[in-house]
Write a protein that holds these residues in place. Structure first.
Motif, PDB file in Angstrom:
ATOM      1  N   VAL A 864       0.843  -1.198   0.000  1.00  0.00           N
ATOM      2  CA  VAL A 864       0.000   0.000   0.000  1.00  0.00           C
ATOM      3  C   VAL A 864       0.876   1.245   0.000  1.00  0.00           C
ATOM      4  CG1 VAL A 864      -1.928  -1.138   1.098  1.00  0.00           C
ATOM      5  CG2 VAL A 864      -0.209  -0.025   2.515  1.00  0.00           C
ATOM      6  N   ARG A 865       0.254   2.341  -0.424  1.00  0.00           N
ATOM      7  CA  ARG A 865       1.031   3.570  -0.601  1.00  0.00           C
ATOM      8  C   ARG A 865       1.615   4.049   0.717  1.00  0.00           C
ATOM      9  NH1 ARG A 865      -0.905   8.225  -4.730  1.00  0.00           N
ATOM     10  NH2 ARG A 865      -1.338   6.399  -5.971  1.00  0.00           N
ATOM     11  N   ASP A 866       0.816   4.028   1.756  1.00  0.00           N
ATOM     12  CA  ASP A 866       1.311   4.421   3.082  1.00  0.00           C
ATOM     13  C   ASP A 866       0.512   3.624   4.099  1.00  0.00           C
ATOM     14  OD1 ASP A 866       1.352   5.790   5.667  1.00  0.00           O
ATOM     15  OD2 ASP A 866       2.509   7.308   4.611  1.00  0.00           O
ATOM     16  N   LEU A 869      -1.391   6.253   6.694  1.00  0.00           N
ATOM     17  CA  LEU A 869      -2.337   7.277   6.255  1.00  0.00           C
ATOM     18  C   LEU A 869      -3.285   6.823   5.150  1.00  0.00           C
ATOM     19  CD1 LEU A 869       0.095  10.311   6.329  1.00  0.00           C
ATOM     20  CD2 LEU A 869      -1.692   9.715   7.957  1.00  0.00           C
ATOM     21  N   THR A 870      -2.801   5.967   4.271  1.00  0.00           N
ATOM     22  CA  THR A 870      -3.666   5.504   3.175  1.00  0.00           C
ATOM     23  C   THR A 870      -3.561   3.989   3.081  1.00  0.00           C
ATOM     24  OG1 THR A 870      -1.865   5.903   1.612  1.00  0.00           O
ATOM     25  CG2 THR A 870      -3.546   7.620   1.816  1.00  0.00           C
ATOM     26  N   ASP A 873      -4.868   2.316  -0.218  1.00  0.00           N
ATOM     27  CA  ASP A 873      -4.474   2.830  -1.544  1.00  0.00           C
ATOM     28  C   ASP A 873      -3.269   2.052  -2.043  1.00  0.00           C
ATOM     29  OD1 ASP A 873      -6.290   4.765  -0.786  1.00  0.00           O
ATOM     30  OD2 ASP A 873      -5.080   6.416  -1.582  1.00  0.00           O
ATOM     31  N   ASP A 877      -2.750   5.175  -8.909  1.00  0.00           N
ATOM     32  CA  ASP A 877      -3.958   5.981  -8.725  1.00  0.00           C
ATOM     33  C   ASP A 877      -5.169   5.230  -9.217  1.00  0.00           C
ATOM     34  OD1 ASP A 877      -2.616   9.284  -9.529  1.00  0.00           O
ATOM     35  OD2 ASP A 877      -2.590   8.074  -7.706  1.00  0.00           O
ATOM     36  N   PHE A 880      -7.334   0.346  -5.608  1.00  0.00           N
ATOM     37  CA  PHE A 880      -7.355   0.214  -4.165  1.00  0.00           C
ATOM     38  C   PHE A 880      -7.313  -1.261  -3.787  1.00  0.00           C
ATOM     39  CE2 PHE A 880      -7.944   4.639  -3.896  1.00  0.00           C
ATOM     40  CZ  PHE A 880      -8.730   4.973  -4.995  1.00  0.00           C
ATOM     41  N   ARG A 904     -12.811   4.974  -0.934  1.00  0.00           N
ATOM     42  CA  ARG A 904     -11.737   5.581  -1.724  1.00  0.00           C
ATOM     43  C   ARG A 904     -12.063   5.479  -3.201  1.00  0.00           C
ATOM     44  NH1 ARG A 904      -8.689   8.833   0.470  1.00  0.00           N
ATOM     45  NH2 ARG A 904      -6.811   8.265  -0.663  1.00  0.00           N
TER      46      ARG A 904
END
Lengths: 914, 287, 173
Positions: A864-866, A869-870, A873, A877, A880, A904
């Motif tokens: 995941v991207r973070d 926090l995300t 994600d 882009d 998900f 999201r």
């Protein structure tokens, strides 16, 4: 919508610039379903793609969930139902992602929807088809502990509530047969002793079960997948058995149903012509076969000797075709196709064969004592008196040569030599025929060619031959024989039979249509149509001398073409495509014990060379069934079509094809789930070798009331109830050496739950859990653990198990473990050991990641991207992730992630107009 | 024609010369010649190794350097030696500091280890250099199904990533050769456990207990013999059956792999030193 | 949970990771801090199964707790047979046999070597090999009968050199 906007995400490929407000969820487990429902309930359209025939994922297989001990199916099935009925959800099951291009807001996805051969609108999952299906295989949903059929629904609440037919394609046998005989189909019936049904399946492709059962070259056997294991199935002899069995028991009645008006003429009552007539009569057409000779059969009657094909068998099978309403006019030679058309025949099939023996081209070939094979064989078959000398030579290596040689033996020749110019490897005749000939005393003189016929007073006295060696390959691919200088020799012979091939009658009726320079009719290879409309040709007259089954195949194809022609429908459509042939790697041969091919009993050599009685005696029932058992069932579904007969809703269509569906979506949610570590990699635990060492999922199915033992917790080796059970944790997780260093998060609770389930099944069972840590971090987890210990009496031992061994005398299992709290090294015996495997990424996730140009984490999960926090994600882009696709998770966390991913995704979709 | 330099180790020449002889004869049948390593020293396994790692590195390093000078790979027939040389080779190949230290000492004799030489255990020779097909073809007098259990030895198979001889948890090479030679390979509980040999110098009583545990597990399977691939293991499994604390039960013959394979290849018993086996191996040889 | 402590006296010990860091620097000792004390090693150990005094997990625990004196003067590290069954199975990839070798090396440097080991080491470093005294005439004959060479040709110069350089002589106990 402007076209000048810069794409925001990386890896923008082939975006069309048109935004979509629809979503795609990949994976129909609890996380994927939650995401799909939350997206749909906001008013957006969403497609849910699932690889398996049903949504539900692993949760559908679980019995109870932790920590609440809720029945898993009870909490899952309402969701299944909701997904199935939601107006905004388009459910695509048995489907996989082929390709993904584009960018956020504008993804183009191709979905490969596998054919399940079920009409999804008509099928209501009633299961009427299941009991009649003859194909049984291990049930993956039950962890291969039980069986299912080729037509199945994975579990009772499968959604969509329809069946699925597992069919891998066309099995090698059928794909190779020119007549498309469904070998797997009739052999499957034979395994169940249903010979009449097997024969009926055979007869869908041609009427010659007994005839081809004796003379067919059996291309199928050369490709039979069983041959990759030990020896191929004796397919030809098996359908011969079906025909023989019918002859000795009840003969199936022939139904005549000629209801069409368009008359069809067939010229030639050989295998090609008769097959064509058979298929057309089946379709209701009135067919008349014109035959030059006195009786039908063509070369089956006038060339193949009786010891290979008894005439009663041929007569009976031809009679069945005639009984269908086919007219036969013998002793009539057709010389003009046009005349037939003028008589009112709307279509004509030319199947006159090639009866002219080829000549050697040597001087003296017309001397007394020299005879050509076809003439020789025809005379024999007509029962004419033929004088054969003591020494006979046969020139040639094909079936005609072998037949001639063996007939010569039976007519009294003492010394029969077959002279063939190439080697044993290149002999075109059927190998078993060559063997039988040699046993009967025929000598094989290979790499020899005749160069001169020695004639004395008009009568043949000998033949001069020369030895050959094999040189470079010629245009046929076979190595060209090259004479060896000074190797000539002379052989005294009384008769010479020349069997070097046949050609078409250059003045035959086929010349009414366009022909090749050799006099063969020119016909389209697929439709068999000649250039003359309404005239079709097939068999030897088109191909040159070829096999019986090829002629039969042509007869079938011509019938299809004629039917279409008469109905004014395009003849070519859908016929050039090939079905997927089941590949060798698709057939699981592991664990199949080797078994020799059944040997055909034959008449003793001494007795059989005296007359023309049948040499091959046929299998008996025991041999036939044993041989049929060897079939690997390559395609799984054998297309016996019993399900079609049983289905009362017309919901089964075996001709369905895979589909490719194009989707245009704005956001993707990956919910591809997980698979479990293969615990057989831990050899010290003996999983797969020692009985009663099982995996947690196998345990789950055993205690499930819908499972293979109806929820009874039993040892699979002896059916006994276990009195003492051990659970081994942390296997395939937290293991640096096996490449899975991370914690699998759910197995501690999973094993505690299962240990409690044991106690609920029987409070007297002694249950112990062996662990390195107990990770009870979630809501209610610690209390559940405490309860397991205090209320249910499960023992917990802190120590990883070193190994499991079998105690010989009583079939219990012994484990070695150090109780690290008491520092005691113990050897403990249990009746049943359950190993809890860790979670690893599922198959196919890496392929999907490549499609998305997305890097996976080191352990193979979605990164995941973070993580803080995300957490739902992905680095791409618009894409998900939820559920276990990004790492092990339990059900509540997967559901939360599903909702989060849905949110999201819909944020992206809402921006669709910008 | 393959050539290896044979490193026998301390034990084999004195306590198990039959093993040395049978290795030479059997490998010769497959076209492999062995050259004895001259002027060698003990590899330092277990004892020197425990006292000084550097001394051990130098002693084993010297053996590798001698082989390199002879331009041949090493064949080890004792498990401890095989383990020492393979692990030390791995360490020297990856630890420049230690390599430098060792080469400094070796240089005084004109020896140097650069990493060229490979170390193989006898089982690898059978599997990789000879191959099962060749073994199958060379069998002239197959056994008749006699039941035998294989004992591989810890240092032969572990640590797996470094020695790379066989699957450490589920080794197969000896079993396969037993089957090819016509015997029946039988598994038993604790197949990968130690024989107790390394414990002899430290606590002989414990060593005996460990060895007897192995024998009892094998006895439970009703086999006619035990086939070994390490001199130490062979001696230990023999000794625990004939020593003071041995049980009263029948003794199970213990035999090294080449001694077992030899007769099947047509080699006569005396060249294999069968008479020197301390537990009568008749039962195996008649099977 | 309860501690299996044989002494009745109250012993105070201040845990320290200095010993385990010392071990980490030795070859094979690098992963010792990864040990989670799960007991897989003891469960797989043959020595542990025949004697109660030996528990490899506990020995590692003592190293991790910094009980340097006790570990170095104990006979326990010398009981490991280096069979490596524990290493094959340890899920944290802790190399116990190599850790115990490192412990032994340190113990030897500080003068703690069991008698049996010392004897063998002395023999090897003097003769170049273990069994010079065991090479009797009978065995020489056996070798001859088998067609093997009888002059075993062991080199004893090198080991003497090595002993001087790397093993401080001495039989301290």
């Amino acid at each position: 919508m402007t076209t000048e906007r810069e794409p925001k995400s990386k890896a923008s490929r082939d975006g069309t610039g048109i935004k979509s407000k629809e979503a795609l969820v990949i994976g129909g487990g609890v996380a994927g379903m939650t995401a799909a429902l939350d997206i749909a309930n906001q008013g957006f359209k969403v497609t849910l793609v699932e690889k398996a025939p049903s949504i539900g994922g692993v949760m559908a297989a679980i019995d109870k969930t932790f920590p609440t001990l809720d029945c898993s199916a009870c909490i899952l099935t309402p969701k299944l139902s909701e997904v199935a009925h939601h107006p905004n959800i388009d459910l695509l099951t048995y489907s996989e992602i082929k390709s993904i291009t584009g960018e956020t807001g504008d993804f183009r996805v191709k979905v490969h929807k596998k054919a399940r051969y079920i009409d999804e609108d008509n099928c209501n999952g009633c299961n009427d088809c299941v009991p009649v299906c003859p194909v049984e295989l291990p049930n993956e949903f039950d962890e291969n502990l039980g069986f299912r059929k080729a037509i199945y629904a994975p579990f009772p609440q499968a959604t969509p509530h329809i069946m699925t037919v597992e069919k891998k394609g066309e099995p090698a046998c059928r794909a190779t047969c020119p007549a498309e005989v469904n070998a797997q189909g009739f052999i499957t019936m034979m395994r169940h002793g249903k010979y009449d049904e097997g024969l009926e399946i055979f007869r869908r492709s041609n009427p010659f079960a007994g005839v081809l059962g004796r003379v067919c070259v059996s291309f199928c056997e050369g490709e039979c997948e069983r041959g990759m294991l030990d020896e191929s199935l004796s397919i030809r002899n098996l359908h011969r058995f079906l025909a023989d069995y019918e002859r000795m028991n009840e003969v199936a009645p022939v139904v005549a149903k000629i209801d069409k008006k368009d008359r069809v003429a067939v010229i030639g009552a050989g295998p090609g012509g008769i097959s064509c007539a058979y298929q057309l009569a089946h379709l209701g057409y009135p067919v008349t076969i014109f035959e030059e000779r006195e009786e039908p059969g063509g070369m089956l009657r006038y060339a193949i000797p009786e010891y290979r094909l008894p005439r009663e068998v041929l007569d009976e099978e031809i009679q069945r075709v005639l009984d269908m309403g086919v007219k036969l006019v013998t002793k009539t030679k057709i010389t003009s196709i046009k005349s037939l058309q003028e008589k009112g025949f709307k279509a004509v099939f030319v199947a006159t064969g090639t009866w002219q023996s080829n000549k050697l081209g040597l001087k003296g070939e017309d001397s007394e004592g020299v005879i050509h094979a076809i003439d020789f064989l025809e005379s024999t078959c007509r029962g004419k008196e033929i004088t054969i000398g003591k020494r006979v030579a046969v020139i040639g290596g094909g079936d005609a040569a072998i037949d001639s040689a063996r007939v010569a033996i039976r007519l009294g020749a003492k010394d029969v030599t077959m002279i063939y110019r190439r080697s044993h490897v290149e002999i075109p005749a059927i190998p078993s025929e060559v063997q039988d000939a040699m046993k009967e005393g025929v000598k094989l003189m290979l790499l020899t060619s005749p160069m001169e016929l020695i004639v004395n007073k008009g009568k043949l006295s000998g033949v001069r031959c020369i030895k050959m060696r094999l040189g470079e390959p010629d245009t046929s691919g076979r190595r060209r024989p090259v004479p060896i200088t000074n190797s000539e020799f002379t052989m005294a012979v009384d008769n010479l039979i020349i069997a070097v091939g046949q050609s078409a009658d250059q003045k035959g009726v086929q010349t009414d249509v366009e022909c090749s320079k050799w006099g063969n009719a020119v016909a389209d290879p697929i439709t068999l149509a000649t250039k003359t409309p309404g005239v079709f040709a097939g068999g030897d007259i088109v191909l040159g001398p070829n096999t019986v089954v090829k002629a039969v195949g042509h007869g079938n194809q011509a019938a299809i073409s004629i039917d279409r022609f008469l109905r004014g429908v395009d003849m070519m459509e859908g016929r050039a495509k090939h079905r997927h042939r089941v590949q060798s790697y698709e057939v699981d041969k592991e664990g199949v014990p080797l078994d020799a091919r059944a040997a055909m009993p034959k008449q003793g050599v001494d007795s059989r060379v005296r007359d023309f009685d049948e040499v091959e005696l046929g299998f008996n029932e025991a041999m036939a069934e044993e041989e049929a058992e060897r079939c690997l069932g390559c395609a799984v579904c054998c297309e016996c079509e019993r399900c079609v007969t049983a289905c009362q809703r017309d919901a089964i269509d075996h001709n369905m094809k895979d589909e490719v569906i194009d989707l245009h979506v704005g956001a993707l949610v990956l919910a591809t789930g997980y698979k479990l570590f293969d615990i057989s990699e831990y050899t010290q635990f003996g999983y797969g070798k020692i009985p009663n060492v099982i995996s947690a999922m196998e345990f789950e199915r055993l205690i499930n009331a819908a499972g293979p033992t109806q929820g009874h917790l039993l040892r699979l080796s002896d059916g006994r109830k276990p009195k003492s059970i051990g659970f081994i944790n942390c296997v395939g997780a937290r293991d640096v050496q096996k490449g899975v260093p991370y914690c699998s998060r759910v197995c501690c609770m999973f094993s505690i739950k299962n240990s409690v389930m044991c106690k609920q099944h029987d409070a007297d069972i002694d249950v112990t859990v062996y662990y390195a840590d107990i990770r009870a971090f979630g809501k209610g987890f610690e209390e559940f653990y405490e309860n397991a210990h205090t209320r249910f009496g499960v023992n917990f031992v802190r120590g990883r198990v070193g190994g499991v061994s079998q105690v010989k005398d009583n079939g219990t299992l012994r484990i070695q473990v150090e109780n690290t709290e008491t520092v005691k090294l113990m050897e403990i015996e249990h009746d049943l050991i359950v190993i809890n495997p860790g979670i690893i990424p599922p198959d196919g996730l890496d392929d999907l990641a490549v499609e998305l140009s997305m890097d996976l984490s080191e352990e193979g999960y979605v990164d995941v991207r973070d993580t803080i926090l995300t957490p739902v994600d992905t680095p791409i882009d618009g894409v998900f992730v939820c559920g276990c696709a990004d790492g092990p998770k339990d059900i509540p966390d997967s559901v939360s992630a599903g909702s989060a991913a849905a949110m999201r995704a819909t944020i992206v979709l809402s921006k669709g107009d910008e | 024609m393959k050539e290896f330099v044979l490193y026998t180790g301390c034990t084999t020449p004195v306590r198990l010369p039959a093993y040395e002889a049978s290795v030479k004869i059997v490998l010769a049948k497959f076209g492999i010649t062995l050259v004895d390593m001259k002027d060698a020293n003990c590899c330092g396994a277990q004892y020197v190794e425990s006292v000084s790692h550097t001394a051990f590195a130098a002693m084993t390093g010297r053996l590798l350097a001698i082989a390199e000078k002879m331009d041949m790979d090493i064949l080890a027939i004792c498990g401890a030696c095989s383990g020492s040389m393979k692990t030390m080779k791995h360490e020297l190949d990856n630890n420049k500091k230690l390599l430098k230290e060792v080469n400094e000492v070796l240089a005084e004799e004109g020896l140097k280890y650069t990493g060229k030489v490979e170390v193989k255990h006898l089982l690898q020779i059978f599997q990789e250099d000879i191959g099962y097909a060749a073994i199958r073809e060379a069998i002239v007098r197959p056994y008749r199904g006699i039941r035998l259990s294989a004992h591989y030895g810890c240092h032969v198979t572990r640590p797996e990533e470094i020695v790379q001889v066989d699957d450490a948890e589920n080794p197969k090479i000896i079993d396969k050769i037993i089957e090819i030679a016509g015997g029946t390979a039988v598994d038993y509980v604790g197949k990968t456990r130690c024989c107790g040999g390394p414990m002899l110098g430290i606590d002989a009583e414990l060593a005996g207990k460990i060895g007897r545990d192995k024998i009892e597990n094998i006895r439970n399977e009703n086999v006619e013999g035990i086939i070994t691939a390490c001199a130490f293991c062979d001696l230990q499994l023999t000794q625990v059956q004939i020593g003071d604390d041995a049980s009263d039960q029948d003794k199970i013959p213990v035999m090294t792999l080449p001694q077992f394979l030899g007769p099947a290849l047509g080699v006569n018993f005396s060249s294999l030193g069968i008479e020197l086996n301390r537990i009568n191996p008749q039962a195996i040889l008649q099977g | 949970m309860s501690k299996l402590d044989k002494t009745n006296e109250h012993e105070e010990h201040t845990p320290s990771s200095s010993f385990s860091r010392e071990i980490e620097k030795e070859p094979g000792g690098a992963d010792i801090q990864h040990c989670i004390q799960c007991g897989m090693c003891t469960a797989s150990c043959m020595v542990a199964s025949v004697t109660e005094k030996y528990r490899p997990r506990k020995l590692i625990q003592k190293i991790l707790l910094g009980m340097r004196e006790e570990v170095l003067t104990s006979e326990l590290p010398w009981l490991c047979m280096t069979c490596r069954q524990c290493e094959e199975r340890c899920q944290e990839d802790v190399s116990l046999a190599e850790i115990f070798h490192a412990v032994r090396n340190i113990a030897a440097r500080e003068g703690y070597i069991p008698v049996g080991v010392q004897k063998v080491v002395d023999t090897v470093m003097e003769d170049g090999w273990m069994l010079k005294d065991g090479y009797s005439d009978f065995i020489e004959d056996d070798r001859d009968d088998l067609g093997l060479h009888t002059d075993l040709g062991w080199n004893n110069e090198f080991v003497k050199k090595i002993k001087k350089r790397f093993i401080d002589g001495g039989n301290k106990k």
